[in-house]
Scaffold this active site. Structure first.
Site, short mmCIF file in Angstrom:
data_model
loop_
_atom_site.label_atom_id
_atom_site.label_comp_id
_atom_site.label_asym_id
_atom_site.label_seq_id
_atom_site.Cartn_x
_atom_site.Cartn_y
_atom_site.Cartn_z
NE ARG A 1 -6.61 12.80 2.66
CZ ARG A 1 -6.75 11.84 1.89
NH1 ARG A 1 -6.78 10.76 2.24
NH2 ARG A 1 -6.41 11.85 0.55
CG ASP B 1 -1.79 1.18 1.20
OD1 ASP B 1 -2.46 1.51 0.07
OD2 ASP B 1 -2.63 1.56 2.48
#
Length: 694
Positions: free
Chosen positions: A619, A244
DNA sequence: TTTTGAAGTCTCTCC
DNA sequence: GACTTCAAAA
């Protein structure tokens, strides 16, 4: 220790039974499914922010398990402990307990596990101590001093600089000289001496049985590259490797992956070049850009549909990132409709900005958004100081991520030094720290004591052999008896580490109270430390875990989170990566703060700051506000007030996608004093009286 | 000679 | 507000 199951396996929890007809590939969009169901061979997933990257990876794990791959033969490398846990938990929800034995963790934690297991055959004693960054810097300082560069004959790099260059060298393979020319031209003349310091540092580490963060990766790579017999065994542990946040890996990590894939080519990496924000620790965007070349036959899948944010938020983010240099071009879109344009909030000064943010948070809270669904993001830890004061004053609970860490606090390190000396009597850094704490022992006496111990081969009894100067005798006595006491304790018993800390504190608490004006919060930290220690089976496991998986802060320790789970998050942009909130506030969007002033001269660094801003903006799900104060009280720049500019990242094009809002200054104004009236109270006279002027 | 106290200097991001 | 550098006290 390496078998501590918490680090590597999903936590046990109730698992919803899975329907036999469902497949792990269900519920994905086309691109996600292509990635999840990809067969063998190298796979690169370019995943924009909020495009279901984690989901895709989790489903891929599920598909592999369905195909009959054994869980323990899958290695999932992530960037933080948090994401490892989250992914394994989600995998378990998807496919059930079969996923429980998937190995997951950070590169460093995985390296640690492998080194404890295989290191001895490569000359690394298995009971090594892991040094964190500041420990490593301290050890570097010993080398620096021992070679006589401590004396200020000429400006020689500080220990932090020495360590930084060393670390970059190890992680990037860039020669020392080149690094110096690039980052510290004024130290180029010392290149040879610096190399000597590094040689001494390396030897010191070996003699003292110490391992720094970089060594963990370096030894892993070396085992794979230079010890064929072990390389086959280690690489043979896994059939599939998934990574990741690949954009944040460095060259050394790429080498490790190559080595791990010597027997197969089942490597899946996921990343977003637009979110690469860790070049300061050697991460290079080249890893992701060059991946298809390094691994011929790579399948590339791009995820561009965003499920997180409203289109207006994506518009702003897309324009902002379009200014960056080389990248995989992609533009995020969403099928979500509606949403307000992000706010660009001009505030007169910092208090106004703070006030605005807090008021707006309360407003949104009134509208039904829980505090935990909101976050305030900023470039550096200290940027939130004013906000923290205001939140405290107004009784709004918050949780701060990033910034000063629990374990970096001096008093916590002090206590740990005792444990580390017990664990590894050769741990010079900890000995030094601990000795300096004792009254009557200073630098010279400490050095002397360590010389004596070195002569006695660092045996347990060695410290007792040391004859201290009269001034230091009581301290020496106390230490000797404490250490004897601790060593006689039983080790593998439940709660043994907690009891050890308690014993250390009998001695240390008094020192702490002497040292600090406000000892109570620090004593409370030590209480916390004892509680954390209770969760570990042995001292060694406790110390290693602390170095590799540090608790973020006191709230991470299991306290408070249940009692008050509706807590606002304050976070550095770095620590916010991988997370999302309903409402996000970015503060201090001012040139010099975001981007930081030290990045201003360098185009590459500016690009990285821009990507960091992009991470911050993306975000947000529904509400995004970016605030900037116009006047900054800043003594660093010489002037008390400077007039700042909105961050260069919010250029005309970006601003055009936002709506402007002017923050009202705090309304609670003091009444304007009447300059002509006599003072109501003469404070100076009062003060004079108080000290009884003679 | 060694330790301790005080002034002075900066201040990032993380495993 | 933490840490290094410098000077004074034991």
């Amino acid at each position: 220790m390496s078998d501590d199951p918490r680090l590597y396996h999903a936590r046990d929890r109730d698992v919803a039974p899975r329907s036999d007809h469902a497949s792990a590939a269900d519920g994905l969009n086309d691109a996600q499914r292509r990635a999840a169901t990809h067969g063998d061979g190298p796979l690169l997933i370019i995943a924009g922010a909020g495009t279901g990257k984690t989901r895709t990876l989790v489903h891929r794990v599920g598909v592999l398990l369905e195909r009959g791959v054994r869980a323990e033969r899958i290695l999932l490398l992530t960037f933080t402990r948090r994401s490892a846990q989250e992914m394994l938990a989600r995998a378990e929800r998807l496919v059930g307990s079969a996923s429980r034995h998937v190995h997951g963790g950070t590169f460093h934690a995985t390296a640690h596990r492998l080194l404890r297991r295989f290191g001895e055959q490569a000359g690394i004693r298995p009971d090594f101590t892991i040094m964190d960054q500041s420990d490593a810097e301290d050890l570097m300082q010993f080398s620096r001093a021992r070679l006589g560069f401590g004396d200020k004959k000429k400006r020689f790099p500080k220990k932090e600089t020495l360590h930084h260059v060393y670390s970059r060298h190890v992680n990037t393979d860039i020669p020392i000289g080149a690094l110096l020319r690039e980052e510290y031209p004024r130290f180029v003349e010392f290149e040879d001496d610096i190399a000597k310091v590094y040689a001494d540092y390396t030897q010191r580490k070996q003699e003292r049985n110490l391992v720094d963060y970089d060594d963990l990766l370096l030894f892993w790579a070396m085992l794979l590259e230079q010890v064929p017999a072990l390389a086959d065994r280690i690489a043979g542990l896994y059939d599939h490797i998934l990574v990741d946040e690949y954009q944040d890996t460095n060259l050394l990590q790429a080498r490790i992956l190559k080595g791990m894939c010597r027997t197969h080519r089942n490597l899946t990496v996921v990343g977003d070049d637009a979110q690469s924000i860790y070049s300061f620790r050697g991460a290079t965007i080249r890893n992701i850009l060059d991946f298809p070349r390094e691994f011929p036959g790579t399948t590339v899948v791009a995820l561009e549909e965003n499920y997180r944010s409203t289109q207006p938020i994506l518009d702003t983010s897309n324009v902002l990132i379009s200014r960056a240099g080389e990248r995989y071009t992609k533009s995020l879109y969403t099928k979500r409709v509606g949403g307000d344009a992000p706010w660009l909030v001009a505030a007169q000064d910092e208090p106004t900005q703070t006030r605005f943010v807090v008021d707006r948070i309360l407003e949104l809270h009134e509208e039904g958004i829980p505090l935990r669904e909101m976050a305030v993001l900023f470039r550096a830890g200290y940027h939130s100081a004013d906000l923290e004061i205001e939140l405290t004053a107004r009784n709004i609970p918050f949780d701060k991520w990033g910034g000063l860490k629990f374990l970096e606090a001096a008093h916590v390190k002090d206590v740990l030094a005792f444990l580390r000396v017990l664990e590894n009597p050769r741990d010079e850094v900890s000995w030094y720290r601990l000795l300096l704490l004792m009254p009557g022992i200073g630098e010279v006496t400490a050095r002397h004591a360590m010389d004596v111990m070195a002569e006695h081969a660092w045996t347990h009894a060695a410290f007792g052999q040391f004859v201290p100067p009269p001034r230091a005798r009581p301290a020496h006595q106390a230490l000797v008896s404490l250490l004897d006491q601790l060593r006689s304790g039983t080790l593998d018993e439940e709660g043994a580490v907690t009891r050890e800390i308690a014993r250390v504190r009998v001695l240390y608490d008094d020192i702490l109270r002497e040292k600090y004006d406000r000892p109570d919060p620090r004593l409370a930290d030590l209480d916390q430390l004892q509680i954390i220690a209770g969760g570990y089976p042995s001292r060694a496991a406790f110390l290693s875990a602390l170095a590799l998986e540090p608790p973020q802060g006191t709230q991470d320790l299991g306290f408070g989170s249940d009692a008050e789970d509706d807590i606002l998050v304050l976070s550095t942009a770095h620590s916010a990566k991988g997370r999302e909130w309903d409402a996000v506030f970015v503060i201090w969007a001012v040139d010099g703060y975001f981007p930081l002033s030290r990045a201003l001269g360098d185009d590459d660094q500016i690009d990285e700051e821009r990507r960091l801003m992009y991470v911050a903006l993306t975000r947000a799900r529904n509400h995004l506000a970016v605030a900037y104060p116009l006047n900054v009280y800043d003594t660093r720049r010489g002037a008390d007030y400077s007039f700042d500019q909105v961050s260069r990242f919010l250029d005309r094009g970006v601003r055009a996608t936002m709506q402007r809002v002017v923050a009202e200054p705090p309304t609670a104004q003091l009444p304007t004093p009447d300059a002509t009236a006599p003072p109501v109270v003469d404070l100076r006279a009062l003060l004079r009286g108080k000290f009884g002027s003679a």
